[in-house]
Write a protein that holds these residues in place. Structure first.
Motif, PDB file in Angstrom:
ATOM      1  N   LEU A 229      10.283  -4.709  14.506  1.00 49.72           N
ATOM      2  CA  LEU A 229       9.377  -5.323  13.534  1.00 49.72           C
ATOM      3  C   LEU A 229       9.909  -5.013  12.143  1.00 49.72           C
ATOM      4  N   ALA A 230      10.423  -6.039  11.476  1.00 53.56           N
ATOM      5  CA  ALA A 230      11.081  -5.845  10.180  1.00 53.56           C
ATOM      6  C   ALA A 230      10.070  -5.467   9.102  1.00 53.56           C
ATOM      7  N   SER A 231      10.472  -4.541   8.279  1.00 52.27           N
ATOM      8  CA  SER A 231       9.689  -4.163   7.102  1.00 52.27           C
ATOM      9  C   SER A 231      10.660  -3.921   5.953  1.00 52.27           C
ATOM     10  N   PRO A 232      10.401  -4.579   4.789  1.00 55.41           N
ATOM     11  CA  PRO A 232       9.212  -5.355   4.429  1.00 55.41           C
ATOM     12  C   PRO A 232       9.190  -6.742   5.072  1.00 55.41           C
ATOM     13  N   ARG A 233       7.987  -7.269   5.202  1.00 58.89           N
ATOM     14  CA  ARG A 233       7.751  -8.614   5.739  1.00 58.89           C
ATOM     15  C   ARG A 233       6.426  -9.091   5.152  1.00 58.89           C
TER      16      ARG A 233
ATOM     17  N   ASN B 139      14.454  -8.876  -0.370  1.00 57.45           N
ATOM     18  CA  ASN B 139      14.199  -7.779   0.565  1.00 57.45           C
ATOM     19  C   ASN B 139      14.006  -8.261   1.993  1.00 57.45           C
ATOM     20  N   ARG B 140      13.306  -9.388   2.180  1.00 56.18           N
ATOM     21  CA  ARG B 140      13.096  -9.909   3.531  1.00 56.18           C
ATOM     22  C   ARG B 140      14.398 -10.423   4.126  1.00 56.18           C
ATOM     23  N   GLN B 141      15.224 -11.024   3.288  1.00 57.62           N
ATOM     24  CA  GLN B 141      16.522 -11.481   3.780  1.00 57.62           C
ATOM     25  C   GLN B 141      17.417 -10.292   4.133  1.00 57.62           C
TER      26      GLN B 141
ATOM     27  N   VAL C 235      12.021   0.005   8.826  1.00 56.48           N
ATOM     28  CA  VAL C 235      11.878  -0.127   7.376  1.00 56.48           C
ATOM     29  C   VAL C 235      13.266  -0.118   6.741  1.00 56.48           C
ATOM     30  N   THR C 236      13.605  -1.198   6.043  1.00 58.15           N
ATOM     31  CA  THR C 236      14.913  -1.273   5.388  1.00 58.15           C
ATOM     32  C   THR C 236      14.828  -1.058   3.883  1.00 58.15           C
ATOM     33  N   ARG C 237      13.680  -1.367   3.292  1.00 61.10           N
ATOM     34  CA  ARG C 237      13.454  -1.134   1.869  1.00 61.10           C
ATOM     35  C   ARG C 237      11.969  -0.915   1.628  1.00 61.10           C
ATOM     36  N   GLU C 238      11.650  -0.214   0.557  1.00 62.33           N
ATOM     37  CA  GLU C 238      10.249   0.001   0.179  1.00 62.33           C
ATOM     38  C   GLU C 238       9.859  -0.995  -0.920  1.00 62.33           C
ATOM     39  N   GLU C 239       8.596  -1.422  -0.897  1.00 60.13           N
ATOM     40  CA  GLU C 239       8.075  -2.297  -1.953  1.00 60.13           C
ATOM     41  C   GLU C 239       6.803  -1.697  -2.536  1.00 60.13           C
ATOM     42  N   HIS C 240       6.714  -1.682  -3.864  1.00 64.27           N
ATOM     43  CA  HIS C 240       5.539  -1.131  -4.538  1.00 64.27           C
ATOM     44  C   HIS C 240       5.189  -2.001  -5.754  1.00 64.27           C
ATOM     45  N   VAL C 241       5.161  -3.319  -5.557  1.00 66.16           N
ATOM     46  CA  VAL C 241       4.908  -4.254  -6.652  1.00 66.16           C
ATOM     47  C   VAL C 241       3.489  -4.812  -6.517  1.00 66.16           C
ATOM     48  N   ASN C 242       2.776  -4.852  -7.627  1.00 69.46           N
ATOM     49  CA  ASN C 242       1.442  -5.456  -7.659  1.00 69.46           C
ATOM     50  C   ASN C 242       1.291  -6.255  -8.954  1.00 69.46           C
TER      51      ASN C 242
END
Length: 314
Positions: free
Chosen positions: A5-9, A199-201, A291-298
Motif C-alpha cells: 500500500l503506497a504512501s503517500p497516496r 510524491n505519488r509518482q 512509506v516512501t516520503r512524508e507529507e505535511h502540507v495544509n
C-alpha cells in the motif's frame, strides 16, 4: 498475495481544502449551492455531494442570479469570474493555491511581454483556466513534437509553465526539447508540478519493480491518477485505473503474488479500503504499507469563506 500500500497516496492538501470548502458552504448555506465543474476529478466525491443536493454546472448561466457558486480546485479563467459578477453570484474560490501560483506566473510573464509555453493537456480544466489568464500570450504544448512545430524568432522572449498534475518524466521531455530549441527560455524559480503529484509518482516508481499488478484508485478524468497508471504500464506491469471495488476483476490477479495499491490525489481513502477488503476476502491478501516520503502540507480555507462563517456566527 502480498499487497504493498503506497504512501503517500490519495488526497493532497489542495483537494482536502476544496472539499472542506464545499462542506463548509453546505453548513452555512445548505445544499442549494452550485459548483463550477467537478469540485475535484473524482466520481465518488462528486456523487456524494450530488446526492446531498449540490449542483455541478458547466456554464455560469446555469446558476440562478444571486446564488452561491463555488469554483473548483482546478481554477477558472477571468472570463468565468466576470460572468459570475454579472449574475451577482456569491462566489467562493476553492482553487488549489498551487494552481493559483501558475495563474499568477502566467499574468506576470504576459505583462512582461513574454510568449508563454504552457506544458499540459488540452481540454483539462486547469489548462483552460490558466490559458484564460493571458490567452493572447499562451501557447499550449503537449509533446516534444509540438515544440518542434513552434515558430518563434531567435532571441524571442519565451517562458514555460506546466500543468500541476503532469508526469514528471512527461514534462521533463518537453522541457528538454524547449531548452534545446530555445536556450534563452525562462521559467519560474520553483517548478509547477505539485508536490503531491511528484510524491505519488515517486512512490509508484520506487515500489512497482517488485510487483506484478498496479491498482490505482481514481477516476478516468483525473490527470494525476492516469499518470500513475501510465507509469506502471511504461514499466511493463499490468496496471488498472478504477473508481472502486465494483470495477475489480479477479482475472487481473491470476498468478499475481505482489500487488501495488495507490490512489490519485483526488481519490478518498474509503475507496482504497474497500479494494483492500476485496483483496483480503478473495485472495487472503496480506497488506503492508510502504512509506516512501512524508507529507505535511495544509492549506487554509479561503478568506471569503472564513468571513462568511464569522458573519453567520454573529
Amino acid at each position: 498475495m502480498r499487497v504493498l500500500l503506497a504512501s503517500p497516496r490519495g488526497f493532497c492538501a489542495g483537494v482536502n481544502m476544496a472539499i472542506e470548502c464545499l462542506e463548509e458552504c453546505i453548513r452555512i448555506f445548505g445544499t442549494n449551492i452550485y459548483v463550477y465543474h467537478e469540485i475535484v476529478h473524482n466520481k465518488y466525491v462528486v456523487d456524494r455531494f450530488s446526492s446531498q443536493g449540490v449542483k455541478f454546472v458547466n456554464e455560469v448561466d446555469e446558476v440562478p442570479e444571486g446564488a452561491v457558486l463555488l469554483y473548483s480546485a482546478h481554477g477558472v479563467s477571468p472570463v468565468v469570474r466576470q460572468a459570475a459578477r454579472a449574475r451577482k453570484l456569491r462566489t467562493v474560490d476553492a482553487t488549489c493555491p498551487l494552481v493559483t501560483k501558475v495563474h499568477l506566473e502566467a499574468i506576470k510573464y504576459a505583462e512582461e511581454g513574454y510568449n508563454i509555453l504552457l506544458i499540459g493537456h488540452e481540454g483539462h480544466d486547469e489548462v483552460i483556466g490558466t490559458m484564460g489568464e493571458a490567452p493572447e500570450s499562451i501557447t499550449l504544448v503537449e509533446s516534444p513534437e509540438d515544440v518542434d512545430r513552434l515558430e518563434f524568432a531567435p532571441g524571442a522572449k519565451l517562458a514555460y509553465l506546466t500543468q500541476t498534475t503532469l508526469s514528471v518524466e512527461e514534462a521533463s521531455a518537453v522541457i528538454t526539447r524547449l531548452e534545446q530549441r530555445f536556450p534563452q527560455i525562462e521559467h519560474p524559480p520553483k517548478e509547477d508540478i505539485c508536490y503531491a503529484t511528484t510524491n505519488r509518482q515517486f512512490a509508484v516508481r520506487s515500489l512497482i519493480p517488485d510487483c506484478d499488478v498496479l491498482l490505482v484508485l481514481g477516476s478516468q478524468n483525473s490527470s494525476n491518477s492516469r499518470r500513475l497508471m501510465e507509469i506502471g504500464q511504461s514499466l511493463g506491469k499490468s496496471a488498472h485505473l478504477i473508481d472502486g471495488r465494483h470495477e475489480l476483476r479477479p482475472e487481473w490477479f491470476d498468478g499475481a503474488e505482489r500487488v501495488l495499491v495507490t490512489a490519485g490525489a483526488s481519490a478518498p481513502q474509503v475507496v482504497v479500503e474497500e479494494c483492500l477488503d476485496y483483496l483480503r476476502e478473495t485472495f487472503g491478501a496480506d497488506v503492508v504499507e510502504e512509506v516512501t516520503r512524508e507529507e505535511h502540507v495544509n492549506f487554509p480555507l479561503p478568506r471569503e469563506l472564513r468571513q462568511m462563517a464569522r458573519v453567520q456566527l454573529q
